[in-house]
Design a protein around this motif. Sequence first.
Motif, PDB file in Angstrom:
ATOM      1  N   LEU A 162      72.520  49.156  32.516  1.00 12.80           N
ATOM      2  CA  LEU A 162      71.950  47.880  32.086  1.00 12.80           C
ATOM      3  C   LEU A 162      72.876  47.182  31.090  1.00 12.80           C
ATOM      4  O   LEU A 162      73.080  45.963  31.158  1.00 12.80           O
ATOM      5  CB  LEU A 162      70.578  48.114  31.454  1.00 12.80           C
ATOM      6  N   TYR A 163      73.443  47.941  30.175  1.00 13.30           N
ATOM      7  CA  TYR A 163      74.350  47.369  29.171  1.00 13.30           C
ATOM      8  C   TYR A 163      75.568  46.723  29.837  1.00 13.30           C
ATOM      9  O   TYR A 163      75.946  45.594  29.505  1.00 13.30           O
ATOM     10  CB  TYR A 163      74.794  48.475  28.211  1.00 13.30           C
ATOM     11  N   LEU A 164      76.155  47.415  30.790  1.00 13.14           N
ATOM     12  CA  LEU A 164      77.337  46.879  31.467  1.00 13.14           C
ATOM     13  C   LEU A 164      76.988  45.654  32.304  1.00 13.14           C
ATOM     14  O   LEU A 164      77.730  44.668  32.321  1.00 13.14           O
ATOM     15  CB  LEU A 164      77.968  47.957  32.339  1.00 13.14           C
ATOM     16  N   VAL A 165      75.862  45.720  32.989  1.00 15.14           N
ATOM     17  CA  VAL A 165      75.444  44.575  33.812  1.00 15.14           C
ATOM     18  C   VAL A 165      75.148  43.360  32.937  1.00 15.14           C
ATOM     19  O   VAL A 165      75.611  42.238  33.215  1.00 15.14           O
ATOM     20  CB  VAL A 165      74.203  44.941  34.660  1.00 15.14           C
ATOM     21  N   ALA A 166      74.382  43.592  31.868  1.00 15.20           N
ATOM     22  CA  ALA A 166      74.015  42.482  30.984  1.00 15.20           C
ATOM     23  C   ALA A 166      75.221  41.902  30.266  1.00 15.20           C
ATOM     24  O   ALA A 166      75.348  40.676  30.101  1.00 15.20           O
ATOM     25  CB  ALA A 166      72.977  42.947  29.969  1.00 15.20           C
ATOM     26  N   GLY A 167      76.128  42.763  29.846  1.00 18.38           N
ATOM     27  CA  GLY A 167      77.261  42.299  29.059  1.00 18.38           C
ATOM     28  C   GLY A 167      78.398  41.711  29.868  1.00 18.38           C
ATOM     29  O   GLY A 167      79.160  40.870  29.355  1.00 18.38           O
ATOM     30  N   HIS A 168      78.523  42.118  31.122  1.00 21.67           N
ATOM     31  CA  HIS A 168      79.694  41.706  31.887  1.00 21.67           C
ATOM     32  C   HIS A 168      79.384  40.820  33.089  1.00 21.67           C
ATOM     33  O   HIS A 168      80.293  40.209  33.654  1.00 21.67           O
ATOM     34  CB  HIS A 168      80.466  42.945  32.361  1.00 21.67           C
ATOM     35  N   PHE A 169      78.121  40.735  33.481  1.00 23.03           N
ATOM     36  CA  PHE A 169      77.807  39.971  34.679  1.00 23.03           C
ATOM     37  C   PHE A 169      76.771  38.872  34.447  1.00 23.03           C
ATOM     38  O   PHE A 169      76.507  38.076  35.343  1.00 23.03           O
ATOM     39  CB  PHE A 169      77.307  40.900  35.785  1.00 23.03           C
ATOM     40  N   THR A 170      76.172  38.832  33.273  1.00 27.00           N
ATOM     41  CA  THR A 170      75.156  37.810  33.019  1.00 27.00           C
ATOM     42  C   THR A 170      75.522  36.877  31.874  1.00 27.00           C
ATOM     43  O   THR A 170      74.815  35.917  31.623  1.00 27.00           O
ATOM     44  CB  THR A 170      73.802  38.471  32.694  1.00 27.00           C
ATOM     45  N   GLY A 171      76.596  37.185  31.169  1.00 24.01           N
ATOM     46  CA  GLY A 171      77.004  36.322  30.069  1.00 24.01           C
ATOM     47  C   GLY A 171      76.264  36.557  28.774  1.00 24.01           C
ATOM     48  O   GLY A 171      76.453  35.821  27.795  1.00 24.01           O
ATOM     49  N   VAL A 172      75.421  37.576  28.736  1.00 22.32           N
ATOM     50  CA  VAL A 172      74.706  37.899  27.494  1.00 22.32           C
ATOM     51  C   VAL A 172      75.705  38.416  26.472  1.00 22.32           C
ATOM     52  O   VAL A 172      76.633  39.155  26.807  1.00 22.32           O
ATOM     53  CB  VAL A 172      73.620  38.962  27.762  1.00 22.32           C
ATOM     54  N   SER A 173      75.523  38.034  25.209  1.00 15.23           N
ATOM     55  CA  SER A 173      76.453  38.458  24.167  1.00 15.23           C
ATOM     56  C   SER A 173      76.415  39.974  24.014  1.00 15.23           C
ATOM     57  O   SER A 173      75.405  40.630  24.323  1.00 15.23           O
ATOM     58  CB  SER A 173      76.115  37.803  22.831  1.00 15.23           C
ATOM     59  N   GLY A 174      77.530  40.534  23.521  1.00 14.88           N
ATOM     60  CA  GLY A 174      77.651  41.976  23.383  1.00 14.88           C
ATOM     61  C   GLY A 174      76.567  42.594  22.524  1.00 14.88           C
ATOM     62  O   GLY A 174      75.995  43.631  22.878  1.00 14.88           O
ATOM     63  N   ASP A 175      76.273  41.970  21.385  1.00  9.61           N
ATOM     64  CA  ASP A 175      75.269  42.525  20.475  1.00  9.61           C
ATOM     65  C   ASP A 175      73.891  42.550  21.113  1.00  9.61           C
ATOM     66  O   ASP A 175      73.140  43.529  20.975  1.00  9.61           O
ATOM     67  CB  ASP A 175      75.221  41.708  19.177  1.00  9.61           C
ATOM     68  N   ILE A 176      73.548  41.465  21.814  1.00 11.70           N
ATOM     69  CA  ILE A 176      72.235  41.408  22.467  1.00 11.70           C
ATOM     70  C   ILE A 176      72.162  42.443  23.583  1.00 11.70           C
ATOM     71  O   ILE A 176      71.156  43.141  23.735  1.00 11.70           O
ATOM     72  CB  ILE A 176      71.967  39.991  23.019  1.00 11.70           C
ATOM     73  N   ALA A 177      73.239  42.549  24.368  1.00 15.45           N
ATOM     74  CA  ALA A 177      73.269  43.534  25.457  1.00 15.45           C
ATOM     75  C   ALA A 177      73.115  44.948  24.918  1.00 15.45           C
ATOM     76  O   ALA A 177      72.393  45.774  25.497  1.00 15.45           O
ATOM     77  CB  ALA A 177      74.573  43.404  26.240  1.00 15.45           C
ATOM     78  N   GLN A 178      73.787  45.232  23.796  1.00 19.87           N
ATOM     79  CA  GLN A 178      73.664  46.562  23.188  1.00 19.87           C
ATOM     80  C   GLN A 178      72.245  46.815  22.719  1.00 19.87           C
ATOM     81  O   GLN A 178      71.684  47.896  22.939  1.00 19.87           O
ATOM     82  CB  GLN A 178      74.639  46.693  22.019  1.00 19.87           C
ATOM     83  N   GLY A 179      71.653  45.815  22.070  1.00 21.29           N
ATOM     84  CA  GLY A 179      70.288  45.968  21.575  1.00 21.29           C
ATOM     85  C   GLY A 179      69.297  46.216  22.695  1.00 21.29           C
ATOM     86  O   GLY A 179      68.403  47.073  22.582  1.00 21.29           O
ATOM     87  N   ILE A 180      69.449  45.474  23.798  1.00 28.93           N
ATOM     88  CA  ILE A 180      68.564  45.652  24.945  1.00 28.93           C
ATOM     89  C   ILE A 180      68.734  47.053  25.527  1.00 28.93           C
ATOM     90  O   ILE A 180      67.752  47.749  25.826  1.00 28.93           O
ATOM     91  CB  ILE A 180      68.854  44.592  26.025  1.00 28.93           C
ATOM     92  N   ALA A 181      69.976  47.476  25.697  1.00 35.40           N
ATOM     93  CA  ALA A 181      70.249  48.777  26.309  1.00 35.40           C
ATOM     94  C   ALA A 181      69.698  49.921  25.460  1.00 35.40           C
ATOM     95  O   ALA A 181      69.081  50.858  25.988  1.00 35.40           O
ATOM     96  CB  ALA A 181      71.748  48.953  26.518  1.00 35.40           C
ATOM     97  N   VAL A 182      69.929  49.866  24.153  1.00 32.97           N
ATOM     98  CA  VAL A 182      69.416  50.913  23.264  1.00 32.97           C
ATOM     99  C   VAL A 182      67.892  50.954  23.316  1.00 32.97           C
ATOM    100  O   VAL A 182      67.284  52.029  23.382  1.00 32.97           O
ATOM    101  CB  VAL A 182      69.904  50.690  21.818  1.00 32.97           C
ATOM    102  N   THR A 183      67.273  49.777  23.300  1.00 32.48           N
ATOM    103  CA  THR A 183      65.812  49.706  23.361  1.00 32.48           C
ATOM    104  C   THR A 183      65.285  50.333  24.646  1.00 32.48           C
ATOM    105  O   THR A 183      64.284  51.069  24.634  1.00 32.48           O
ATOM    106  CB  THR A 183      65.339  48.240  23.273  1.00 32.48           C
ATOM    107  N   VAL A 184      65.968  50.056  25.750  1.00 35.23           N
ATOM    108  CA  VAL A 184      65.548  50.618  27.043  1.00 35.23           C
ATOM    109  C   VAL A 184      65.683  52.141  27.049  1.00 35.23           C
ATOM    110  O   VAL A 184      64.778  52.858  27.490  1.00 35.23           O
ATOM    111  CB  VAL A 184      66.373  49.997  28.195  1.00 35.23           C
TER     112      VAL A 184
END
Length: 204
Positions: A162-184
């Motif tokens: 999820l972190y890689l998809v969110a951070g590299h394919f959706t344009g979500v910022s790195g910090d937000i992608a990390q936060g989402i992934a850790v939460t998941v």
Amino acid sequence: MQLTFIQVLELLGTFAFAVSGATAAINKSYDVIGLLALAFITAIGGGTIRDLLTGATPVAWMTDELTNSAIIVAAIIAALFFSYVKKLTRLLSTFDAIGLGLFTITGINKGLAAGLPMPICVALGVITGTFGGLLRDVITGEQPILFTREIYAAASIAGGILYLVAGHFTGVSGDIAQGIAVTVIVGIRLASLRHNWQLPRLRS
């Protein structure tokens, strides 16, 4: 030195892993050296293997005084207040899940920084988050949680992807992608413990 929120949580995760190792050592009647060794191995085992695989030497914990201090304090607390620590299973499980989530992302970021393929980065994340516990279980002669049906490595893999998809394919910022992934990762791990979710059993 002022710590960020993420660094504080990483220290808490390290602390929880170290307490887990120290508690396992006490259960096996290890001496003081064995207790400290197992606390360190559980807390930094995954990160050490990751750094060795990526050629990042000296490995991270060798230059991080805070991490080493957190592990030593955890070992001392576990030894002095063992009967009380054993009652904090739910709290320790929460810290363990937080550590799993944060260390998974740390491992992935190390892989990305080294220019490795994304699947390898996910594998490094899983190694960072789970191999300390694997080493603990092997040393103490217990069945490794990594090889049971518990949703542990699976949570790490899901969050890592999820972190890689969110951070590299959706344009979500790195910090937000990390936060989402850790939460998941944390959410999946804690929910699996609460509801006794397990992976399907393989049948011959």
